[in-house]
Each structure stands twice: as structure tokens, then as C-alpha cells.
Design an enzyme around this catalytic site. Structure first.
Site, PDB file in Angstrom:
ATOM      1  N   LYS A   9      29.578  40.764  39.300  1.00  0.00           N
ATOM      2  CA  LYS A   9      28.785  40.692  40.536  1.00  0.00           C
ATOM      3  C   LYS A   9      27.293  40.574  40.199  1.00  0.00           C
ATOM      4  CE  LYS A   9      32.191  43.357  43.202  1.00  0.00           C
ATOM      5  NZ  LYS A   9      32.394  44.515  44.123  1.00  0.00           N
ATOM      6  N   TYR A  49      35.873  37.998  50.968  1.00  0.00           N
ATOM      7  CA  TYR A  49      36.028  39.379  51.437  1.00  0.00           C
ATOM      8  C   TYR A  49      36.577  39.458  52.864  1.00  0.00           C
ATOM      9  CZ  TYR A  49      33.733  41.466  47.350  1.00  0.00           C
ATOM     10  OH  TYR A  49      33.432  41.908  46.081  1.00  0.00           O
ATOM     11  N   HIS A 115      34.375  42.531  40.133  1.00  0.00           N
ATOM     12  CA  HIS A 115      35.486  42.358  41.069  1.00  0.00           C
ATOM     13  C   HIS A 115      36.717  41.921  40.293  1.00  0.00           C
ATOM     14  CE1 HIS A 115      37.913  40.999  44.480  1.00  0.00           C
ATOM     15  NE2 HIS A 115      38.247  39.991  43.689  1.00  0.00           N
TER      16      HIS A 115
HETATM   17  P1  DAT Z   1      37.704  46.789  45.024  1.00  0.00           P
HETATM   18  O1  DAT Z   1      36.459  46.002  44.706  1.00  0.00           O
HETATM   19  O2  DAT Z   1      37.928  47.918  44.062  1.00  0.00           O
HETATM   20  O3  DAT Z   1      38.931  45.918  45.219  1.00  0.00           O
HETATM   21  P2  DAT Z   1      37.665  47.064  47.933  1.00  0.00           P
HETATM   22  O4  DAT Z   1      38.459  45.794  47.986  1.00  0.00           O
HETATM   23  O5  DAT Z   1      38.181  48.231  48.688  1.00  0.00           O
HETATM   24  O6  DAT Z   1      37.439  47.533  46.419  1.00  0.00           O
HETATM   25  O7  DAT Z   1      36.178  46.783  48.451  1.00  0.00           O
HETATM   26  C1  DAT Z   1      35.522  45.601  48.097  1.00  0.00           C
HETATM   27  C2  DAT Z   1      34.098  45.912  47.786  1.00  0.00           C
HETATM   28  O8  DAT Z   1      33.437  46.385  48.948  1.00  0.00           O
HETATM   29  C3  DAT Z   1      33.901  47.002  46.736  1.00  0.00           C
HETATM   30  O9  DAT Z   1      33.998  46.510  45.419  1.00  0.00           O
HETATM   31  C4  DAT Z   1      32.523  47.490  47.060  1.00  0.00           C
HETATM   32  C5  DAT Z   1      32.449  47.353  48.577  1.00  0.00           C
HETATM   33  N1  DAT Z   1      32.759  48.626  49.221  1.00  0.00           N
HETATM   34  C6  DAT Z   1      33.972  49.223  49.300  1.00  0.00           C
HETATM   35  N2  DAT Z   1      33.901  50.380  49.959  1.00  0.00           N
HETATM   36  C7  DAT Z   1      32.590  50.542  50.296  1.00  0.00           C
HETATM   37  C8  DAT Z   1      31.840  51.536  50.991  1.00  0.00           C
HETATM   38  N3  DAT Z   1      32.434  52.618  51.482  1.00  0.00           N
HETATM   39  N4  DAT Z   1      30.507  51.334  51.143  1.00  0.00           N
HETATM   40  C9  DAT Z   1      29.897  50.247  50.661  1.00  0.00           C
HETATM   41  N5  DAT Z   1      30.546  49.255  49.994  1.00  0.00           N
HETATM   42  C10 DAT Z   1      31.869  49.410  49.818  1.00  0.00           C
HETATM   43 MG    MG Z   2      39.455  44.572  46.668  1.00  0.00          MG
END
Ligand code: DAT
Ligand code: MG
Length: 147
Positions: A9, A49, A115
């Protein structure tokens, strides 16, 4: 052979961690089959996303991913999707164990360096979203018989 989408990232690029992250996957025995440094459009970030569209942090997440270049990669190997997730560590670096990428280098959940696709379905979707066929290089590594 299983493939996954991994991305350094913008924070990881700014902090000079591309080489470190590539080295970890190389040393593990995975094979790099695609890679490019690119600046992400809002359209691509929102599509990538899409599952988080309704989350309160979605706007911030898209702002962050489009804030500077990312290093997008496709890695190949046995069980690479789940193993790469283990090597990355938990989403929140505060929960990620030492020895993982996020555990070793991350502090903030919003800027967690890397990611990786979380399932075969998302790996297939994300590779197709980020790479065209010509950018995914099928090649033999003679070392593969030892791994
Ligand atoms: P990952 O990247 O482990 O697959 P995810 O898919 O749940 O996690 O979330 C995608 C991204 O979004 C993560 O890498 C960072 C951001 N993110 C997740 N939860 C967050 C939060 N509570 N506050 C801010 N950003 C968050
Ligand atoms: Mg994810």
C-alpha cells in the site's frame, strides 16, 4: 497452481518496504508472476474495496489507497492465499504478531502496509481487476521441485 493478489500500500511504498515484502515471499518459496508500481484511480480503489462500501471508513480507505503509488503483485505457490495472509498478520497491526509484516512494521489499522486476497474467490476477482493476462507471466522455476 494457486495464485494470490498482494499489494504494498502507499504507506509501505513511502516507507521503503517494497524490497522487504518481496524478499519475504521470495524466501518463503513463492513465485512472483506479476508486478507493477502504479497510481490507483478512485474507480479502481472503489471496485477493489467494494465489499466495504457501507463501512464508515470506506471514504478514508479510498483516499488512502489513491494517495500515492502502490506496488501490485501476483504471487503463485501451494496454498499461497492462506499462507500470505498468515505472513501479513491480522488486519489491525496492534493485534498482528511479531514476525508478520503488519506485526513488524505497522502501527495503524488504516495504514497497515500490505493487502492480500482473503479467499480463492477474491484472489481470482482481484487478479482479474488489477492485471491483464499478458501481465501474468507463466514460467518454470527449476527450484520448484525442492519446495
Ligand atoms: P484486510 O486488509 O486484512 O483484508 P479488511 O478487508 O477487513 O482487512 O479491511 C480492508 C482494509 O480496510 C484494511 O486493510 C484497513 C482498512 N480498515 C479495516 N478496518 C478498519 C477500521 N476499523 N478503521 C479504519 N480502516 C480500517
Ligand atoms: Mg480484506
Amino acid at each position: 497452481m494457486e495464485k494470490t493478489f498482494i499489494m504494498v500500500k502507499p504507506d509501505g511504498v513511502q516507507r521503503g518496504l517494497i524490497g522487504e515484502i518481496v524478499a519475504r515471499f521470495e524466501k518463503k518459496g513463492f513465485q512472483l508472476v506479476g508486478a507493477k508500481l502504479m497510481t490507483v484511480s478512485r474507480e479502481l480503489a472503489e471496485e477493489h474495496y467494494a465489499e466495504h462500501k457501507e463501512r464508515p471508513f470506506f471514504g478514508e480507505l479510498v483516499d488512502f489507497i489513491t494517495s500515492g503509488p502502490v506496488f501490485a503483485m501476483v504471487w503463485q505457490g501451494n496454498n499461497v492465499i492462506a499462507t500470505a495472509r498468515q505472513m501479513m498478520g491480522k488486519t489491525n497491526p496492534a493485534d498482528a504478531l511479531p514476525g508478520t509484516i503488519r506485526g513488524d512494521y505497522g502501527v495503524n489499522v488504516a495504514m497497515n502496509i500490505v493487502h492480500g486476497s482473503d479467499s480463492p474467490t477474491s484472489a481470482e476477482r482481484e487478479i482479474a481487476l488489477w492485471f491483464n493476462e499478458a501481465e501474468v507471466n507463466e514460467y518454470e522455476k527449476t527450484i520448484n521441485r525442492w519446495i
